[in-house]
Design a protein around this motif. Structure first.
Motif, PDB file in Angstrom:
ATOM      1  N   ALA A 572       0.850  -1.196   0.000  1.00 12.01           N
ATOM      2  CA  ALA A 572       0.000   0.000   0.000  1.00 12.01           C
ATOM      3  C   ALA A 572       0.880   1.239   0.000  1.00 12.01           C
ATOM      4  O   ALA A 572       2.077   1.159   0.301  1.00 12.01           O
ATOM      5  N   GLU A 573       0.270   2.385  -0.352  1.00 12.65           N
ATOM      6  CA  GLU A 573       1.026   3.641  -0.349  1.00 12.65           C
ATOM      7  C   GLU A 573       0.927   4.263   1.045  1.00 12.65           C
ATOM      8  O   GLU A 573      -0.155   4.271   1.649  1.00 12.65           O
ATOM      9  N   LEU A 574       2.049   4.718   1.551  1.00 14.49           N
ATOM     10  CA  LEU A 574       2.051   5.376   2.867  1.00 14.49           C
ATOM     11  C   LEU A 574       2.652   6.760   2.705  1.00 14.49           C
ATOM     12  O   LEU A 574       3.706   6.903   2.088  1.00 14.49           O
ATOM     13  N   SER A 575       1.973   7.775   3.210  1.00 11.96           N
ATOM     14  CA  SER A 575       2.640   9.088   3.243  1.00 11.96           C
ATOM     15  C   SER A 575       2.792   9.524   4.697  1.00 11.96           C
ATOM     16  O   SER A 575       1.933   9.259   5.541  1.00 11.96           O
ATOM     17  N   PHE A 576       3.956  10.125   4.928  1.00 12.46           N
ATOM     18  CA  PHE A 576       4.289  10.539   6.288  1.00 12.46           C
ATOM     19  C   PHE A 576       5.101  11.818   6.230  1.00 12.46           C
ATOM     20  O   PHE A 576       5.624  12.175   5.169  1.00 12.46           O
ATOM     21  N   SER A 577       5.186  12.548   7.337  1.00 11.55           N
ATOM     22  CA  SER A 577       6.057  13.737   7.324  1.00 11.55           C
ATOM     23  C   SER A 577       7.126  13.577   8.377  1.00 11.55           C
ATOM     24  O   SER A 577       6.898  12.994   9.444  1.00 11.55           O
ATOM     25  N   SER A 578       8.322  14.054   7.997  1.00 12.20           N
ATOM     26  CA  SER A 578       9.465  13.952   8.890  1.00 12.20           C
ATOM     27  C   SER A 578      10.223  15.270   8.846  1.00 12.20           C
ATOM     28  O   SER A 578      10.512  15.769   7.751  1.00 12.20           O
ATOM     29  N   ARG A 579      10.495  15.848   9.967  1.00  8.23           N
ATOM     30  CA  ARG A 579      11.145  17.163  10.056  1.00  8.23           C
ATOM     31  C   ARG A 579      10.420  18.167   9.166  1.00  8.23           C
ATOM     32  O   ARG A 579      11.039  18.946   8.414  1.00  8.23           O
ATOM     33  N   GLY A 580       9.040  18.056   9.119  1.00  8.47           N
ATOM     34  CA  GLY A 580       8.226  19.053   8.408  1.00  8.47           C
ATOM     35  C   GLY A 580       8.095  18.802   6.913  1.00  8.47           C
ATOM     36  O   GLY A 580       7.396  19.525   6.204  1.00  8.47           O
ATOM     37  N   LYS A 581       8.772  17.787   6.397  1.00  5.92           N
ATOM     38  CA  LYS A 581       8.691  17.504   4.948  1.00  5.92           C
ATOM     39  C   LYS A 581       7.893  16.231   4.739  1.00  5.92           C
ATOM     40  O   LYS A 581       7.987  15.285   5.538  1.00  5.92           O
ATOM     41  N   THR A 582       7.029  16.207   3.714  1.00  8.68           N
ATOM     42  CA  THR A 582       6.166  15.047   3.449  1.00  8.68           C
ATOM     43  C   THR A 582       6.821  14.085   2.463  1.00  8.68           C
ATOM     44  O   THR A 582       7.470  14.520   1.496  1.00  8.68           O
ATOM     45  N   TYR A 583       6.687  12.785   2.767  1.00  5.86           N
ATOM     46  CA  TYR A 583       7.250  11.732   1.907  1.00  5.86           C
ATOM     47  C   TYR A 583       6.150  10.713   1.604  1.00  5.86           C
ATOM     48  O   TYR A 583       5.250  10.493   2.433  1.00  5.86           O
ATOM     49  N   THR A 584       6.207  10.082   0.413  1.00  2.00           N
ATOM     50  CA  THR A 584       5.258   9.009   0.075  1.00  2.00           C
ATOM     51  C   THR A 584       6.063   7.795  -0.352  1.00  2.00           C
ATOM     52  O   THR A 584       7.063   7.936  -1.081  1.00  2.00           O
ATOM     53  N   THR A 585       5.687   6.618   0.143  1.00  2.00           N
ATOM     54  CA  THR A 585       6.452   5.415  -0.183  1.00  2.00           C
ATOM     55  C   THR A 585       5.533   4.199  -0.191  1.00  2.00           C
ATOM     56  O   THR A 585       4.358   4.304   0.183  1.00  2.00           O
ATOM     57  N   GLN A 586       6.043   3.056  -0.637  1.00  2.00           N
ATOM     58  CA  GLN A 586       5.275   1.813  -0.660  1.00  2.00           C
ATOM     59  C   GLN A 586       5.631   0.989   0.569  1.00  2.00           C
ATOM     60  O   GLN A 586       6.809   0.931   0.943  1.00  2.00           O
ATOM     61  N   VAL A 587       4.641   0.431   1.235  1.00  7.17           N
ATOM     62  CA  VAL A 587       4.951  -0.499   2.318  1.00  7.17           C
ATOM     63  C   VAL A 587       4.354  -1.862   1.982  1.00  7.17           C
ATOM     64  O   VAL A 587       3.318  -1.948   1.303  1.00  7.17           O
ATOM     65  N   THR A 588       5.027  -2.930   2.441  1.00  8.35           N
ATOM     66  CA  THR A 588       4.511  -4.298   2.270  1.00  8.35           C
ATOM     67  C   THR A 588       4.154  -4.838   3.648  1.00  8.35           C
ATOM     68  O   THR A 588       4.970  -4.763   4.580  1.00  8.35           O
ATOM     69  N   PHE A 589       2.945  -5.308   3.823  1.00  5.38           N
ATOM     70  CA  PHE A 589       2.477  -5.775   5.130  1.00  5.38           C
ATOM     71  C   PHE A 589       3.098  -7.130   5.481  1.00  5.38           C
ATOM     72  O   PHE A 589       3.053  -8.070   4.689  1.00  5.38           O
ATOM     73  N   ALA A 590       3.672  -7.180   6.657  1.00  3.94           N
ATOM     74  CA  ALA A 590       4.234  -8.457   7.164  1.00  3.94           C
ATOM     75  C   ALA A 590       3.181  -9.109   8.053  1.00  3.94           C
ATOM     76  O   ALA A 590       2.134  -8.503   8.328  1.00  3.94           O
ATOM     77  N   ALA A 591       3.440 -10.332   8.516  1.00  2.06           N
ATOM     78  CA  ALA A 591       2.551 -10.976   9.500  1.00  2.06           C
ATOM     79  C   ALA A 591       2.980 -10.518  10.890  1.00  2.06           C
ATOM     80  O   ALA A 591       4.176 -10.318  11.142  1.00  2.06           O
ATOM     81  N   ASP A 592       1.993 -10.313  11.772  1.00  2.14           N
ATOM     82  CA  ASP A 592       2.314  -9.910  13.148  1.00  2.14           C
ATOM     83  C   ASP A 592       3.176 -11.001  13.783  1.00  2.14           C
ATOM     84  O   ASP A 592       2.767 -12.154  13.869  1.00  2.14           O
ATOM     85  N   PRO A 593       4.409 -10.678  14.198  1.00  2.00           N
ATOM     86  CA  PRO A 593       5.332 -11.727  14.650  1.00  2.00           C
ATOM     87  C   PRO A 593       5.045 -12.280  16.046  1.00  2.00           C
ATOM     88  O   PRO A 593       5.551 -13.331  16.412  1.00  2.00           O
ATOM     89  N   ALA A 594       4.162 -11.620  16.803  1.00  2.00           N
ATOM     90  CA  ALA A 594       4.013 -12.000  18.225  1.00  2.00           C
ATOM     91  C   ALA A 594       3.650 -13.470  18.384  1.00  2.00           C
ATOM     92  O   ALA A 594       2.830 -14.014  17.632  1.00  2.00           O
ATOM     93  N   LEU A 595       4.294 -14.110  19.356  1.00  3.82           N
ATOM     94  CA  LEU A 595       4.060 -15.527  19.643  1.00  3.82           C
ATOM     95  C   LEU A 595       3.085 -15.674  20.804  1.00  3.82           C
ATOM     96  O   LEU A 595       2.937 -14.751  21.605  1.00  3.82           O
ATOM     97  N   MET A 596       2.432 -16.830  20.883  1.00  2.40           N
ATOM     98  CA  MET A 596       1.642 -17.157  22.070  1.00  2.40           C
ATOM     99  C   MET A 596       1.957 -18.576  22.497  1.00  2.40           C
ATOM    100  O   MET A 596       2.410 -19.382  21.676  1.00  2.40           O
ATOM    101  N   LEU A 597       1.757 -18.854  23.778  1.00  5.25           N
ATOM    102  CA  LEU A 597       2.120 -20.165  24.337  1.00  5.25           C
ATOM    103  C   LEU A 597       0.894 -20.712  25.038  1.00  5.25           C
ATOM    104  O   LEU A 597       0.346 -20.065  25.937  1.00  5.25           O
TER     105      LEU A 597
END
Ligand code: ZN
Length: 621
Positions: A572-597
Motif C-alpha cells: 500500500a502507499e504510505l505518506s508521512f512527514s518527517s522534520r516538516g517535509k512530506t514523503y510518500t512510499t510503498q509499504v509491504t504488510f508483514a505478519a504480526d510476529p508476536a508468539l503465544m504459548l
C-alpha cells in the motif's frame, strides 16, 4: 533489584559482612546487643519533614590524618549507573571536639577535606529527599525512607570501622525497620562501611508480620514490614503469599542462606507517592509500589519473589567481576544475565509453583519475555554477556539525548530470563532427572555458601559437571550466552505438552512502535524496529503518519481500521512527514510476529508429568 520500571542492586562485598548483624525492630521486639565502641557515630533527626529535609551529624573520633577526607557515594550497591547523591546535601559545617569551626574544602564534586582538627571531627549537614524507591530517599510527614549511599557522608579511612546510628524520631508512632543491629542504648550498629551502605532504613508507623523458618542449616525470623494505606487483612493475605514464596525457594537450594543475625526483613512501602522498585540487600530488601495491594491485586508479590531469590543469587552467589563494590564509579559485569536474568526467571517460576499464577497466566509471562528477546533487533549487536556490560548506561541512568535502545539493547533481566528458561527446558528434556534447580543448588554449595565469587568460566564448568558433558556446556555457552542464537523453543515447549505458535499469523503488521495521537495527528512515539516494514519505509520516532492507502490518519483507531483492510503480503502507499517535509512510499504488510504459548490439547502423560515437575511445587517432589 527488579528491572527499573524498576531493576536493581547487586553487589555488596560479602566477606566483610560476615561480622555484621541485622535486626528489624520496634524497640520492644528484640533483646538489644551490648554496645560496641565505634569511632564513627551518626545522628539523624527530622525536624523539617514537611519540606523533605533531614538534619544529619556524623562524628569521627581518633582521627589520625592531618586532613580528613569526607565522601558522598556516587554509586549505590546494586545499581550500576553512577548517581550524584552529593547534589542533595547542603549547609555543611565542620567543627572539632570543642565546637570550634574547622575549614572545609570541596576537593571534588562528591568529596570534602577537613583540616586543623583536634583528633575529633564533627560534621553537620542537611539532606533533601523526596523520591521513595530502592536508591534514593523520601522524607515527609509519613516516613523517612532512607537508602544509605544517598544519605550518609563517610570517610574512606574508617571503612573497616563499626559505625553507630541514632534516629531522633519526629513521631512517637514511628518505628525503625532495618537490617542494622539494635544496641542496648537504642542506637544501631553496622560493623563496617560496606554493611552500613547496604542497610536501608524505614522510619514510619508501619505494620508488621513475622514468622520463623528453619532447616538443617539454620533457623531465622522473617519480618514483613509494610507501610501502606490498606488494611491489616490485606497484609495478612500478602504475608501468606510471601510465606509460600520463601518456603518454595528454600527447596530449590535445599537450605536457607545463613542470615547474619538470624533475621531477614522485607521493607515494603506501597503508597501513592513512592516510585515502583525493588532492591535486595544482604539480610533485607526494599519493595516500593505506588499501587496498593488491592489496586494491584497483590501483583507486588512478583517483586518480592524476585528480591528474595537474590538472598541466594547475587547477595551470596556473586559474580567476581562485581567485587569489591566501588562507591566512586559505575560497576560493570558480564554476568548480570545470570545474577538478574535467572533471578527474574525464578521470581516468576516460584509463583507458578506456589499457585499464585494459574498455568495460562504463567505461560503469558513466559511468552512476553520470549517475544522481547526473539524479536528485538538488539540480539544482532550483543549477546547476553554484552547486554550485561551495558548496565551502567541503562540501569536507572539518566541522560538527555535520546537512545536507540529499542534496536540496540535487550535488558539482561529479560534476556537472562529467557536463557534460564532455555537451560531449564533443555536440561529437563535432554538429561533425565536434571534441571536448572539442580544447577542452582550445585552453584550454591560450591560458591554461594562458601562465599567464593564465581566467574563466567565457573558457571560453564558447573554445567559441564552437572551434565557430565563439557561439550554440551561449551556449546550452550558459546551459542546462547556468549553467542546470539536462541534454541528451538517450539520443540522444547512441545516436550512439556505446550505449543508455541504465532498469535495473529494472518494479521497485517507494519510496526510495534508506540503511536501517539497529538493535535489530531498520529505521531510515531518510539523507535521503529530494524526489519519492520515501517523501519524499512524510513519512518522513525517523531515522524507523523499522514495516509495509508486511501485512509487519512488522525487517530490510532483510523490506523487500526486501515490496517484491517490489508492481508499479509499486500502492499500500500504510505505518506508521512518527517522534520516538516512530506514523503510518500510503498509499504509491504508483514505478519504480526508476536508468539503465544498455550497448552497442547492432546498432551501425553509423559509430557504432563514433565510439566508438573517443572511448574508444580517442589514440596510435591
Ligand atoms: Zn534483581
Amino acid at each position: 533489584m527488579v528491572e527499573r520500571y524498576h531493576l536493581g542492586k547487586d553487589t555488596v562485598v560479602r566477606l566483610l559482612f560476615a561480622l555484621s548483624t541485622s535486626t528489624l525492630l520496634s524497640l520492644s521486639l528484640l533483646a538489644a546487643e551490648p554496645e560496641v565502641p565505634s569511632s564513627v557515630s551518626y545522628q539523624l533527626s527530622f525536624d523539617n519533614v514537611v519540606h523533605h529535609e533531614a538534619a544529619i551529624q556524623v562524628r569521627f573520633d581518633a582521627v589520625n590524618s592531618t586532613h580528613l577526607v569526607l565522601s558522598m557515594s556516587s554509586a549505590s550497591p546494586g545499581r550500576y549507573a553512577p548517581h550524584a547523591f552529593a547534589k542533595n546535601i547542603y549547609d555543611l559545617k565542620a567543627m572539632d571536639s570543642t565546637g570550634k569551626a574547622l575549614p572545609l574544602q570541596r576537593i571534588s564534586p562528591s568529596q570534602w577535606s577537613v583540616a586543623q582538627h583536634d583528633g575529633t571531627v564533627i560534621v553537620q549537614y542537611r539532606l533533601y529527599g523526596d523520591w521513595g524507591d530502592g536508591t534514593y530517599n523520601q522524607i515527609d510527614r509519613t516516613h523517612a525512607h532512607l537508602n544509605m549511599p544517598a544519605t550518609l557522608l563517610f570517610a574512606e579511612n574508617y571503612a573497616k570501622h563499626p559505625a553507630t546510628l541514632r534516629f531522633k524520631l519526629p513521631d512517637a508512632n514511628w518505628k525503625v525497620a532495618t537490617q542494622l543491629q539494635l544496641q542496648a542504648d537504642g542506637s544501631y550498629i553496622a560493623p563496617d562501611l560496606q554493611y552500613l551502605m547496604d542497610s536501608p532504613v524505614e522510619l514510619s508507623a508501619f505494620s508488621q508480620r513475622s514468622w520463623k523458618v528453619a532447616d538443617q542449616q539454620s533457623e531465622a525470623t522473617i519480618h514483613l514490614v509494610l507501610h501502606h494505606q490498606g488494611t491489616e487483612q490485606q497484609l495478612d493475605s500478602f504475608t501468606e503469599k510471601a510465606k509460600a514464596v520463601v518456603a518454595e525457594q528454600q527447596k530449590i537450594f535445599g537450605e536457607y542462606p545463613k542470615f547474619d543475625y538470624g533475621q531477614y526483613v522485607f521493607i515494603a512501602d506501597y503508597l501513592p507517592y513512592v516510585d515502583g522498585d525493588g532492591m535486595e540487600h544482604r539480610n533485607s530488601t526494599i519493595l516500593t509500589d505506588e499501587r496498593s495491594l488491592k489496586e494491584a491485586d497483590y501483583a507486588q508479590i512478583e517483586t518480592l519473589s524476585h528480591e528474595f531469590f537474590h538472598a541466594w543469587n547475587v547477595e551470596r552467589l556473586r559474580p567476581a567481576d562485581l567485587e569489591p563494590f566501588d562507591f566512586q564509579r559505575a560497576n560493570m559485569s558480564r554476568n548480570l544475565w545470570f545474577a538478574e536474568g535467572v533471578t527474574n526467571y525464578y521470581g516468576k517460576l516460584t509463583l507458578s509453583r506456589t499457585g499464585h499464577f494459574e498455568l495460562q497466566a504463567y505461560l503469558d509471562k513466559v511468552v512476553t519475555a520470549l517475544n522481547k528477546v526473539q524479536y528485538s533487533p538488539g540480539r544482532q549487536f550483543f549477546p547476553a554477556t554484552g547486554m550485561s556490560e551495558l548496565a551502567p548506561f541503562v540501569d536507572a541512568a539518566v541522560s538527555v539525548d535520546p537512545t536507540n535502545y529499542a534496536n540496540s539493547f535487550i535488558s539482561y533481566y529479560t534476556y537472562g530470563e529467557v536463557i534460564g528458561l532455555a537451560l531449564d527446558l533443555t536440561l529437563r528434556t535432554e538429561f533425565e532427572g536434571l534441571s536448572l534447580d539442580l544447577l542452582m543448588r550445585q552453584l550454591w554449595l560450591e560458591f554461594g555458601k562458601t562465599g567464593i565469587p564465581y566467574t563466567e568460566q565457573d558457571l560453564e564448568q558447573a554445567l559441564a559437571k552437572l551434565t557430565n558433558n563439557p561439550a554440551f556446556a561449551r556449546s550452550f555457552f558459546s551459542r546462547f550466552i556468549q553467542g546470539q542464537e536462541l534454541p528451538d523453543f517450539a520443540a522444547l515447549f512441545a516436550e512439556m505438552g505446550l505449543q508455541l505458535t504465532q498469535a495473529k499469523p494472518k494479521q497485517a503488521f507494519l510496526t510495534s512502535a508506540t503511536l501517539l495521537e497529538q493535535n489530531k495527528q498520529l505521531k510515531v512515539d518510539s523507535n521503529t524496529l530494524i526489519g519492520s516494514p515501517l523501519y524499512q519505509a524510513g519512518v522513525d520516532k517523531g515522524d507523523l503518519l499522514l495516509k495509508l492507502g486511501r485512509t487519512k490518519l488522525k487517530s490510532k483507531k483510523q490506523w487500526d481500521k486501515a490496517l484491517a483492510q490489508y492481508k499479509v503480503g499486500d502492499t500500500a502507499e504510505l505518506s508521512f512527514s518527517s522534520r516538516g517535509k512530506t514523503y510518500t512510499t510503498q509499504v509491504t504488510f508483514a505478519a504480526d510476529p508476536a508468539l503465544m504459548l498455550t497448552e497442547l490439547k492432546d498432551a501425553t502423560q509423559k509430557q504432563l508429568h514433565r510439566r508438573q515437575l517443572w511448574l508444580g511445587s517442589l514440596s510435591n517432589t
